[in-house]
Each structure stands twice: as structure tokens, then as C-alpha cells.
Write an enzyme that holds these catalytic residues in place. Structure first.
Site, PDB file in Angstrom:
ATOM      1  N   ARG A 219     -50.187  60.040 -98.598  1.00  0.00           N
ATOM      2  CA  ARG A 219     -48.795  59.832 -98.203  1.00  0.00           C
ATOM      3  C   ARG A 219     -48.235  58.601 -98.925  1.00  0.00           C
ATOM      4  O   ARG A 219     -48.970  57.647 -99.182  1.00  0.00           O
ATOM      5  CB  ARG A 219     -48.697  59.627 -96.693  1.00  0.00           C
ATOM      6  CG  ARG A 219     -48.924  60.903 -95.896  1.00  0.00           C
ATOM      7  CD  ARG A 219     -48.740  60.689 -94.411  1.00  0.00           C
ATOM      8  NE  ARG A 219     -49.815  59.905 -93.848  1.00  0.00           N
ATOM      9  CZ  ARG A 219     -49.785  58.612 -93.607  1.00  0.00           C
ATOM     10  NH1 ARG A 219     -48.679  57.917 -93.856  1.00  0.00           N
ATOM     11  NH2 ARG A 219     -50.814  57.970 -93.108  1.00  0.00           N
TER      12      ARG A 219
ATOM     13  N   TYR B   7     -48.608  66.844-101.828  1.00  0.00           N
ATOM     14  CA  TYR B   7     -49.784  66.501-101.019  1.00  0.00           C
ATOM     15  C   TYR B   7     -49.482  66.333 -99.530  1.00  0.00           C
ATOM     16  O   TYR B   7     -48.557  65.616 -99.143  1.00  0.00           O
ATOM     17  CB  TYR B   7     -50.419  65.201-101.531  1.00  0.00           C
ATOM     18  CG  TYR B   7     -51.897  65.143-101.220  1.00  0.00           C
ATOM     19  CD1 TYR B   7     -52.812  65.762-102.052  1.00  0.00           C
ATOM     20  CD2 TYR B   7     -52.374  64.527-100.068  1.00  0.00           C
ATOM     21  CE1 TYR B   7     -54.172  65.758-101.763  1.00  0.00           C
ATOM     22  CE2 TYR B   7     -53.728  64.514 -99.775  1.00  0.00           C
ATOM     23  CZ  TYR B   7     -54.621  65.122-100.630  1.00  0.00           C
ATOM     24  OH  TYR B   7     -55.969  65.129-100.351  1.00  0.00           O
TER      25      TYR B   7
ATOM     26  N   LYS C   6     -45.973  65.423 -90.412  1.00  0.00           N
ATOM     27  CA  LYS C   6     -45.554  64.040 -90.157  1.00  0.00           C
ATOM     28  C   LYS C   6     -44.027  63.926 -90.096  1.00  0.00           C
ATOM     29  O   LYS C   6     -43.483  63.200 -89.269  1.00  0.00           O
ATOM     30  CB  LYS C   6     -46.098  63.119 -91.242  1.00  0.00           C
ATOM     31  CG  LYS C   6     -47.608  63.165 -91.381  1.00  0.00           C
ATOM     32  CD  LYS C   6     -48.288  62.769 -90.105  1.00  0.00           C
ATOM     33  CE  LYS C   6     -49.793  62.695 -90.301  1.00  0.00           C
ATOM     34  NZ  LYS C   6     -50.472  62.347 -89.032  1.00  0.00           N
TER      35      LYS C   6
ATOM     36  N   HIS D 181     -48.782  60.269 -82.378  1.00  0.00           N
ATOM     37  CA  HIS D 181     -49.869  60.452 -83.346  1.00  0.00           C
ATOM     38  C   HIS D 181     -51.194  60.364 -82.584  1.00  0.00           C
ATOM     39  O   HIS D 181     -51.858  59.323 -82.592  1.00  0.00           O
ATOM     40  CB  HIS D 181     -49.756  59.350 -84.400  1.00  0.00           C
ATOM     41  CG  HIS D 181     -50.618  59.549 -85.601  1.00  0.00           C
ATOM     42  ND1 HIS D 181     -51.045  58.511 -86.395  1.00  0.00           N
ATOM     43  CD2 HIS D 181     -51.119  60.666 -86.165  1.00  0.00           C
ATOM     44  CE1 HIS D 181     -51.768  58.981 -87.397  1.00  0.00           C
ATOM     45  NE2 HIS D 181     -51.832  60.290 -87.273  1.00  0.00           N
TER      46      HIS D 181
ATOM     47  N   SER E 278     -54.366  56.848 -89.065  1.00  0.00           N
ATOM     48  CA  SER E 278     -54.926  57.868 -89.943  1.00  0.00           C
ATOM     49  C   SER E 278     -56.325  57.458 -90.414  1.00  0.00           C
ATOM     50  O   SER E 278     -56.555  56.293 -90.733  1.00  0.00           O
ATOM     51  CB  SER E 278     -54.041  58.029 -91.174  1.00  0.00           C
ATOM     52  OG  SER E 278     -52.699  58.169 -90.778  1.00  0.00           O
TER      53      SER E 278
ATOM     54  N   CYS F 113     -59.155  57.206 -88.811  1.00  0.00           N
ATOM     55  CA  CYS F 113     -59.941  56.341 -87.919  1.00  0.00           C
ATOM     56  C   CYS F 113     -60.738  57.167 -86.926  1.00  0.00           C
ATOM     57  O   CYS F 113     -61.163  56.671 -85.880  1.00  0.00           O
ATOM     58  CB  CYS F 113     -59.037  55.373 -87.164  1.00  0.00           C
ATOM     59  SG  CYS F 113     -58.394  54.051 -88.187  1.00  0.00           S
TER      60      CYS F 113
ATOM     61  N   ASP G  14     -54.295  65.586 -84.044  1.00  0.00           N
ATOM     62  CA  ASP G  14     -53.433  64.655 -84.788  1.00  0.00           C
ATOM     63  C   ASP G  14     -52.092  64.361 -84.124  1.00  0.00           C
ATOM     64  O   ASP G  14     -51.603  63.248 -84.238  1.00  0.00           O
ATOM     65  CB  ASP G  14     -53.185  65.221 -86.202  1.00  0.00           C
ATOM     66  CG  ASP G  14     -52.587  64.196 -87.147  1.00  0.00           C
ATOM     67  OD1 ASP G  14     -53.078  63.045 -87.160  1.00  0.00           O
ATOM     68  OD2 ASP G  14     -51.638  64.526 -87.871  1.00  0.00           O
TER      69      ASP G  14
ATOM     70  N   ARG H 237     -59.207  66.569 -98.208  1.00  0.00           N
ATOM     71  CA  ARG H 237     -58.869  67.177 -96.916  1.00  0.00           C
ATOM     72  C   ARG H 237     -59.346  68.611 -96.791  1.00  0.00           C
ATOM     73  O   ARG H 237     -59.564  69.304 -97.781  1.00  0.00           O
ATOM     74  CB  ARG H 237     -57.333  67.188 -96.771  1.00  0.00           C
ATOM     75  CG  ARG H 237     -56.680  65.825 -96.803  1.00  0.00           C
ATOM     76  CD  ARG H 237     -56.854  65.100 -95.500  1.00  0.00           C
ATOM     77  NE  ARG H 237     -56.153  63.835 -95.466  1.00  0.00           N
ATOM     78  CZ  ARG H 237     -55.568  63.338 -94.381  1.00  0.00           C
ATOM     79  NH1 ARG H 237     -55.583  63.996 -93.240  1.00  0.00           N
ATOM     80  NH2 ARG H 237     -54.974  62.166 -94.423  1.00  0.00           N
TER      81      ARG H 237
HETATM   82  C1  OXD Z   1     -52.443  61.224 -91.581  1.00  0.00           C
HETATM   83  C2  OXD Z   1     -52.759  62.661 -91.464  1.00  0.00           C
HETATM   84  O1  OXD Z   1     -52.330  60.712 -92.702  1.00  0.00           O
HETATM   85  O2  OXD Z   1     -52.991  63.101 -90.333  1.00  0.00           O
HETATM   86  O3  OXD Z   1     -52.309  60.584 -90.538  1.00  0.00           O
HETATM   87  O4  OXD Z   1     -52.758  63.354 -92.470  1.00  0.00           O
HETATM   88 MN    MN Z   2     -52.524  61.723 -88.775  1.00  0.00          MN
END
Ligand code: OXD
Ligand code: MN
Length: 618
Positions: free
Chosen positions: A94, A233, A242, A262, A284, A286, A309, A401
């Protein structure tokens, strides 16, 4: 015209056919058609195709992308119906620096968001989108976040010139013609425009991952619109995630009395068979997906997955907080997901998965760091180069991913699409120092203070320096679509809509505290169930807690560490609270609050003052 029709009708020429509608339904669809026409007139694609999320459509798209060299078909013996995409090396995460919240008033975006005047941004976007889809197909993807027609669901339509985005949206959302019926009936929907920004001249060959060095990820909160340019991406391109389900939805929630968060969402089932619903906000990369698929190491406990998420929360008439996962799939970080850390995720990925930027095995399967303890002797890395364990660089990109449907997860709850009443909310981050393994908030306001002041070490999910400490309130720093201080006030208001004895209890957790030698103090993963067990025993009123200046921690002996072989000293370090370091944290919190000027709710300033007092007098 649909993708299936195109494949049947070889005489089709460029141009588009909108869905049919008659009578009263015409008005709702007309607005959609007019919008699609306007974007097509601006971006000038060769053709416009309407998508319906069917298996046939995804089969046709994948076939076409394989033929174009945009997807690699994995060996079906190991990974049926699965594909590998390799992004451009410059398009791997991102781009927060190019993410804008273009609210009418700058103050409504607040100091943590990039703001630009909406009129000037619209001019700029009109420039970059002009002709940006030339030589390409523009796909129209109607989708629902949450079950189609569900009480907490929201609709959207994304137009995009990326077939990869269409395929991924088909997994991550409910993409369906049925959405058009609801739009026809007048249900509101969010507009999302996406272009990779790589028009093709006549006869020009395409590349495997088209994108543009210039990027824009723009939210217009008031008109519920997203415009994304230049990236293919993840969160930059799958706009339902998001951009809509967090940034735009957080503004909808502010205006309508709910919350877009989130968070992961799980059901924990005790040995006695009682169910508890727990949501957790972590930044993100974690470990949200790992916790969402937790396999408890303590006997008798079970966890069912509901989401990994995003969670939408709404106070119910019964005074409880109700939660749904609005997504239909997982877009998870691959590295670190393995047999020993998240076997449920590994099982989820058995097939029907799109992998992006992982490494390719010689046998046509995939690999990434942490999937197995020992790497294969030879791989093709995420950039397509030969790789051996001696190469001295990761084989998979750290933000590589997997994209897979939620229903395929072996731990998914059978009722995962329904709303559930929430019992506990966890806030966490990566903190090598200072923050104990678990701390309970004393009440809702203290919990909001905890959420508002969370900080975490940066990860590879966004551009920037990995490891640097940054404030990430509610893990929403990159995702809150309005002024963060107003968002805290909104959390406080929502608390007042809940029945005092039925509102979720709040906790701060930190699995990542380190010893002086840099090793983790807590084993994490499945053993995090021990912390959850203590949390549930607190919810049930089964155990007392020790009051500390920063909140309530387990009474020594109450946290179940049977069989872990943790030294007393290690446990001491996990829960150590150093008043001086916390005063320093409080100074930083004050600075952070000051950056919002007068907007910080007085109740949070008061929490800071009482924290300082407790630290001084402890
Ligand atoms: C992030 C995702 O970056 O979930 O938080 O992709
Ligand atoms: Mn996320």
C-alpha cells in the site's frame, strides 16, 4: 456484455451493453449506467464488460491471463485451480504517502491523513484518468460487503482495467448480478474507479504487471467515492477492502452510528461449551490472520474463524455490540504462515488460491519464508530469478500474499456470515519493550484511551522503514476516513449506546515483548489461547485482577502457563511496568494528542492525566 457472452460471440466488437431493466427499476440502474458511461468516456477503454462473479467468468479470466503471461498456473497436483502473479518490483505494498482523504473541509481529514481540496483533486484525476484505459478492457464489478441484502451490508461497484483485480474482488467480496437488482431498487452504493494507468498503443505488447510510477489512492468521503490510479496491488487495487470497507465505511459509520474497524473476529468455545466472540485490532502484518485461525494449545478450548481483517460493529437494540466480517475472503501475508505457526491457514490454501509475489518451486508449487522450516534447495524467487538458500535474500517478497475464499478455511464458523454479539475487544501491536502481555481496561473510556494510544513497529505491509515505532490508533492510522480525534469521540459516543453490563470489555495485548538479548519472551501463536482464557475468565467474573497504573493484569498464578516451562523471571519481564518509561510514553501521548489541536475528547485528556497521576503515586 458479459465476459461469458464475449467468449461465446466471436463477432463481438468493442462497446458495451448494460444490464436490462424496466419500469421502476430503471431509475436505479440508469444512475449506474450513466456513471459507467462517464468513466468509459474519460478513460476510453476498448470495451466494457459487466462481471457477475461466476465460476465461469473467473475460469475465462484466468485462462486469458495465463495466455497473456500475467498468471502462472500452479501444478494442479499440488495446488489445484491456483495461480501465481508476480507484481512489478515497484508495486508491492500500500502507498500511504499517495493515499488521500479529500473531504470538503481539511479539518475533517485531520492531521494523520493526506488531504487535498476535492475540486483540485478531481481536476488532477480527470487529467491522469483521461485515456488511461486505452487499449484495455474496463470491467464493471458489482459487489456487496456482507451478505447480499444483509442488514449490515453495503453495496459497491468497482470499474477497473485490471483482470487481476476482478479475480481478486471475486474472492474477497460477494460479486453478483443480484447486487444490480438491489441497485435497481434504489439501494445506495459506493462508486470505485480503478486504473493501473498503463494505456496500450495500438499493437503495443502488454507487460505481465502493468502499473504506473505515479499513484493516487483517493477517497471522497462525502460522495462515497474512491478513485485509484497506478497500482495493481492489494489494498491499492481491491477497492472494496481498505478504501471502501474501512475508509469510506468509517465515514458512513460516523454519520449513521456504527464502526468500521481493522479487526479480526473469532468465536472462542470454552471446555464447558460456552461461546464468546472476540475482535482484535492489530496493525497490518502483526498476526491478525494467525489469531483469527488460532489453534489453542490448552485442552478443551476451540476457536472458530469469523474474519481476519475487517469488522463492522453496530450497537443493537439489546444494548450489545453486534459484529460482522464484511469480506468474503482472506488477503493474507504469506511469509510467516506455516505448519508451525498457522496450520489452519496452510490447510485453507490447498487450492483455489491466487498467490502474489511468493516463490515458485521447481515442481510448480509455491513456497515462502516460514512455510516450512527448511527451504527447498532451489526456487524461482518473486521477481522470477533463480534462488537458493545461499542467495542471501528472501525468495518471497515480505509482503507477498494469498487470496482465498473464507469458506475454504477449515476453522470457519458455520454461521460466519451472520452478525455475532461481541464480548471482548483486543488492541495490540508489535512492542519489543514496555507493553505487558495483557492489560485489561477499567471501563469503556479507558479502553478507548488504550486503543487511541497504541503504537507499533512498522511492517512491510506499507511503504516505509520496517521496525520504526509509530502511533497506530485502533490499528486504523492508514484506514480512518476522517479526523482521528473525531473518530475517538465517535467510539466514546458508541459506548453510550451500549448497555453498561453488555458492552464488550477491552484489553491491550502484546505478543512481541523481547528480552535483552532480542529473543521473544512469549511463545505466541497457539499459546496466545492462554491469554484469551484469562480474558474469558475475567469476562465471566471467575478471577480477580491486579490493579496497576496502566490497567488490570493477571494475579500471579492466574495465567495458565502449564507446560510452557517459562521461568518466573520471564513471566516477571512479560508483565513488568516501568513507571519511568510509561511517563515517557505519556509525554509522547501528550505530544500526539496535541497534534490534533482542540479536537481530542476531554475524556481522553482526562485519562492521560489520571494515568500520569497513577504512575507518579504507584
Ligand atoms: C493490510 C492488509 O495491509 O490487510 O492491512 O492488506
Ligand atoms: Mn489489514
Amino acid at each position: 456484455m458479459s465476459i461469458a457472452e464475449i467468449s461465446q460471440d466471436t463477432h463481438t466488437t468493442a462497446g458495451h451493453t448494460e444490464p436490462a431493466s424496466t419500469g421502476a427499476a430503471a431509475a436505479g440502474l440508469q444512475a449506474l449506467r450513466d456513471w459507467v458511461d462517464a468513466i468509459a468516456a474519460l478513460a476510453q477503454p476498448d470495451q466494457v464488460l459487466w462481471c457477475n462473479g461466476s465460476q465461469r467468468e473467473s475460469d475465462l479470466l484466468t485462462k486469458q491471463m495465463v495466455a497473456e503471461g500475467k498468471l502462472i498456473k500452479l501444478n494442479p497436483e499440488w495446488r489445484p485451480n491456483s495461480y501465481l502473479a508476480r507484481s512489478a518490483p515497484s508495486d508491492v505494498a500500500r502507498v500511504e504517502g499517495r493515499t488521500f482523504i479529500c473531504s470538503e473541509r481539511e479539518d475533517d481529514a485531520g492531521p494523520t491523513n493526506n488531504w487535498q481540496d476535492p475540486a483540485s483533486m478531481r481536476d488532477e484525476l480527470a487529467g491522469v484518468f483521461s485515456g488511461s484505459m486505452r487499449g484495455r478492457t474496463m470491467y464493471v464489478v458489482p459487489f456487496s460487503m456482507g451478505p447480499i441484502g444483509g442488514p449490515l451490508s453495503q453495496l459497491g461497484v468497482q470499474v477497473t482495467d485490471s483482470a487481476y483485480a476482478v479475480l481478486s474482488m471475486g474472492i474477497m467480496t460477494r460479486t453478483s448480478d443480484a447486487v444490480l437488482d438491489l441497485i435497481a431498487d434504489g439501494t445506495p452504493w459506493v462508486r470505485a474507479v480503478h486504473s493501473v494507468g498503463a494505456p496500450l498503443a495500438p499493437g503495443e505488447d502488454d507487460v505481465a504487471w502493468p502499473c504506473n510510477e505515479t499513484k493516487y489512492i483517493v477517497q471522497f468521503p462525502e460522495s462515497r467515492e474512491v478513485w485509484s490510479y497506478g497500482s495493481g496491488y492489494g489494498g491499492n487495487a481491491l477497492l472494496a477492502k481498505k478504501c471502501i470497507a474501512l475508509r469510506i465505511a468509517s465515514v458512513m459509520g460516523r454519520d449513521e452510528g456504527w464502526l468500521a474497524e481493522h479487526m479480526l473476529l473469532i468465536r472462542v468455545i470454552s471446555p464447558e461449551g460456552r461461546s464468546y466472540h472476540v475482535a482484535a485490532a492489530f496493525p497490518s502484518a502483526c498476526g491478525k490472520t494467525n489469531l483469527a485461525m488460532l489453534r489453542p494449545t490448552i485442552p478443551g478450548w476451540r476457536v472458530e474463524t469469523l474474519g481476519d481483517d475487517i469488522v463492522w460493529l453496530r450497537p443493537g437494540e439489546d444494548g450489545r455490540m453486534w459484529a460482522i466480517n464484511p469480506e468474503a475472503g482472506f488477503f493474507g501475508v504469506a511469509p510467516g504462515t506455516g505448519e508451525s505457526t498457522n496450520v489452519t491457514a496452510v490447510e485453507t490454501l490447498w487450492g483455489n488460491t491466487i498467490f502474489t509475489n511468493v516463490a515458485l518451486r521447481d515442481d510448480g508449487d509455491v513456497w515462502w519464508e516460514g512455510l516450512t522450516d527448511t527451504p527447498p534447495a532451489h526456487l524461482t524467487d518473486w521477481e522470477g530469478n533463480d534462488w537458493t538458500p545461499d542467495s542471501g535474500r528472501p525468495a518471497a517478497h515480505p509482503n507477498s500474499r494469498f487470496t482465498v475464499g473464507a469458506a475454504q478455511c477449515p476453522a470457519i464458523a458455520s454461521d460466519w456470515e451472520d452478525a455475532v454479539p461481541l464480548d471482548a475487544i483486543l488492541f495490540g501491536g508489535r512492542r519489543a519493550t514496555n507493553v505487558p502481555l495483557v492489560v485489561e481496561a477499567t471501563d469503556w473510556t479507558h479502553g478507548v484511551f488504550m486503543g487511541a494510544t497504541i503504537s507499533s513497529e512498522k511492517t512491510a505491509a506499507a511503504e516505509g522503514t520496517v521496525g520504526e515505532l509509530r502511533r497506530d490508533p485502533f490499528a486504523m492510522l492508514p484506514f480512518c476516513g476522517y479526523n482521528m480525534a473525531d473518530y475517538w469521540a465517535h467510539w466514546l459516543r458508541i459506548g453510550q449506546e451500549l448497555r453498561f453490563d453488555r458492552s464488550p470489555r477491552m484489553f491491550q495485548v502484546n505478543w512481541f515483548r523481547k528480552d535483552d538479548d532480542g529473543s521473544f519472551l512469549w511463545p505466541g501463536f497457539g499459546d496466545n489461547s492462554r491469554v484469551i482464557e484469562w480474558i474469558i475468565r475475567r469476562l465471566d467474573g471467575d478471577v480477580p485482577a491486579t490493579e496497576t497504573p496502566i490497567g488490570r493484569v493477571p494475579v500471579p498464578g492466574d495465567l495458565n502457563v502449564d507446560g510452557l516451562g517459562l521461568a518466573e523471571e520471564t513471566l516477571g519481564k512479560l508483565f513488568a511496568i516501568d513507571a519511568e518509561s510509561w511517563q515517557a510514553e505519556a509525554d509522547l501521548t501528550e505530544e500526539f494528542f496535541d497534534s490534533f489541536g482542540t479536537k481530542v475528547p476531554a475524556a481522553l485528556r482526562a485519562e492521560l492525566a489520571s494515568l500520569r497521576y497513577r504512575l507518579r503515586t504507584s
